[in-house]
Enzyme design. Structure first.
Site, PDB file in Angstrom:
ATOM      1  CD  GLN A 248     -26.571   1.242  22.891  1.00 15.35           C
ATOM      2  OE1 GLN A 248     -25.570   1.817  22.471  1.00 15.35           O
ATOM      3  NE2 GLN A 248     -27.552   1.888  23.505  1.00 15.35           N
TER       4      GLN A 248
ATOM      5  CD  GLU B 127     -16.321   1.334   0.957  1.00 14.40           C
ATOM      6  OE1 GLU B 127     -17.185   1.592   1.804  1.00 14.40           O
ATOM      7  OE2 GLU B 127     -15.179   0.932   1.263  1.00 14.40           O
TER       8      GLU B 127
ATOM      9  CB  THR C  73       1.205  -4.741   9.907  1.00 11.26           C
ATOM     10  OG1 THR C  73      -0.093  -4.162   9.734  1.00 11.26           O
ATOM     11  CG2 THR C  73       1.258  -5.439  11.253  1.00 11.26           C
TER      12      THR C  73
ATOM     13  CD  GLU D  74      -3.731  -8.780   3.088  1.00 16.34           C
ATOM     14  OE1 GLU D  74      -3.835  -7.717   3.734  1.00 16.34           O
ATOM     15  OE2 GLU D  74      -3.106  -8.869   2.006  1.00 16.34           O
TER      16      GLU D  74
ATOM     17  N   GLY E   5     -23.050   2.088  29.789  1.00 10.00           N
ATOM     18  CA  GLY E   5     -21.903   2.956  30.050  1.00 10.00           C
ATOM     19  C   GLY E   5     -20.610   2.191  30.231  1.00 10.00           C
TER      20      GLY E   5
ATOM     21  NE  ARG F 286     -25.947  -2.973  34.479  1.00 10.07           N
ATOM     22  CZ  ARG F 286     -25.745  -1.971  35.306  1.00 10.07           C
ATOM     23  NH1 ARG F 286     -25.199  -2.191  36.493  1.00 10.07           N
ATOM     24  NH2 ARG F 286     -26.058  -0.744  34.950  1.00 10.07           N
TER      25      ARG F 286
ATOM     26  CB  THR G 140      -0.926   0.004   1.224  1.00 12.15           C
ATOM     27  OG1 THR G 140      -1.706  -1.186   1.216  1.00 12.15           O
ATOM     28  CG2 THR G 140      -1.844   1.208   1.219  1.00 12.15           C
TER      29      THR G 140
END
Length: 389
Positions: free
Chosen positions: A336, A367, A159, A242, A340, A268, A127
């Protein structure tokens, strides 16, 4: 999944999982904060044979089937440092894949052998700052002068760019020929004219991602890998692996997110009951679990075909496109569900969310992958392998 994994595979999974918990996990927080993975861990991976999983025994490898690689990738995702995972797999499956496929015997002895043992670290440099996913549009050149090639140009988002001892570099030997003028070279990182600048990233914080500059870098003619002008098809061929790697990474990190979040939901409490009893959350979770399972089964099937020697560029491209999208959506919801706490660094979903976002970008953006698939599905374009692995 006994269709693909034997008892030996599962024994390997257990031993690798134990290794990661003992040798890697205690250091992850430090490496995430410093952005530097200490050199000793590459050597430990090498000593255990983990870099040689799919490489020939003649060079210190184990020549194992691709489902050992699947296990390697999945377990690396489940310690929640995609940056660390990327440093390991970019060395073992990007740089070293080219050494094994296109390197001559000298290169294999001098670079593949110490890469398998963990004594040398590699990076793949394709790249460029102005090219992104447009590989054919690269500007880096390799001009033949006497008994040398002179390399000029730059690469980015590499990388292991600062850690590496060597680069596998794509450069144009005949710029006027477009993608037919690209070749692949081996470049030592200590040569005059080579410089690396570390980049500051949103995620993958533990990994070393760099911009590389080549200023009149001289390399011997024998550092050409494979045939001159064949670089583009070499790159395209290895992109299938890859993209499958990134698809497997995606389904594995999504599974990790789901497992963690289900456990959290079971503990929870809100409004007098644990939140895993709320229908809206339960149904959303099973939708994500279903999507991830679909991706995993498709990914395994593509790996199985690649393992049998089939050319699966279409399936690998589909796998990465879908799995990275599903992983992002799943991890977004899981964060979500934690409310928090999902936004707090001490909980794993914050890092996981940042790290996952690279999935639809790296290794070809979603894309670009859609356009590649459009050419194959709509325009009936047929891609064939450049060389036999």
């Amino acid at each position: 999944m006994n269709l693909y994994f034997t008892e030996e595979h599962e024994m390997f999974r257990e031993s690798f999982r134990d290794f990661l918990q003992k040798e890697v996990v205690p250091h992850i927080e430090k490496w995430e904060k410093t952005g530097t993975i200490e050199r000793f861990i590459w050597k430990k991976f090498g000593e255990m044979g983990f870099f040689g999983i799919r490489y020939p025994e003649a060079y210190g490898g184990m020549n194992l089937d691709l489902f050992y690689t699947v296990i390697f990738l999945e377990e690396l995702q489940k310690i929640n440092s995609a940056g660390f995972a990327a440093a390991m797999w970019a060395h073992a499956y990007l740089a070293m894949t080219h050494l094994n496929a296109e390197g001559d015997e000298r290169i294999k002895q001098d670079y593949l052998v110490p890469s398998i043992s963990g004594d040398k670290i590699g990076a793949l440099c394709i790249t460029e700052p102005f090219g992104g996913s447009d590989v054919a549009g690269m500007r880096t050149t390799a001009e033949k002068k006497g008994d040398k090639y002179i390399i000029n140009g730059s690469k980015t988002f590499i990388t292991n760019g600062v850690y590496a001892d060597y680069y596998v570099v794509a450069a144009k030997t005949n710029p006027e020929q477009g993608n037919k003028g690209i070749s692949i070279f081996l470049v030592d990182t200590n040569l005059n004219g080579v410089s690396a600048t570390k980049l500051d990233k949103l995620g993958w914080r533990a990994s070393d991602t760099a911009e590389i500059a080549f200023d009149n870098v001289e390399i011997p003619l024998e550092n050409l890998m494979g045939e001159e002008g064949k670089g583009f098809p070499y790159i395209m061929q290895h992109f299938a692996l890859e993209r499958l790697i990134m698809a497997i990474n995606a389904h594995a990190r999504a599974e990790y997110a789901i497992d963690y979040t289900i456990e959290y939901m079971s503990q929870r409490e809100a409004f007098g009951k644990t939140i895993n009893k709320f229908q809206a959350l339960r149904h959303k979770m099973v939708e994500h679990a279903t999507d991830v399972e679909h991706c995993k089964i498709f990914n395994y099937a593509a790996v199985d075909r690649l393992n049998k020697g089939e050319y699966v560029v279409k399936e690998a491209t589909m796998a990465k496109l879908k799995s990275t999208k599903v992983a992002d959506e799943t991890i977004y919801s899981c964060l979500q569900f934690l409310g928090g706490y999902g936004y707090m660094e001490e909980y794993p979903l914050a890092r996981l969310s940042r790290d996952s976002r690279l999935g639809p970008i790296g290794g070809g953006t979603s894309e670009i992958l859609k356009e590649i698939l459009s050419k194959m599905i709509i325009d009936k374009q047929n891609y064939k392998p450049a060389v036999k692995d």
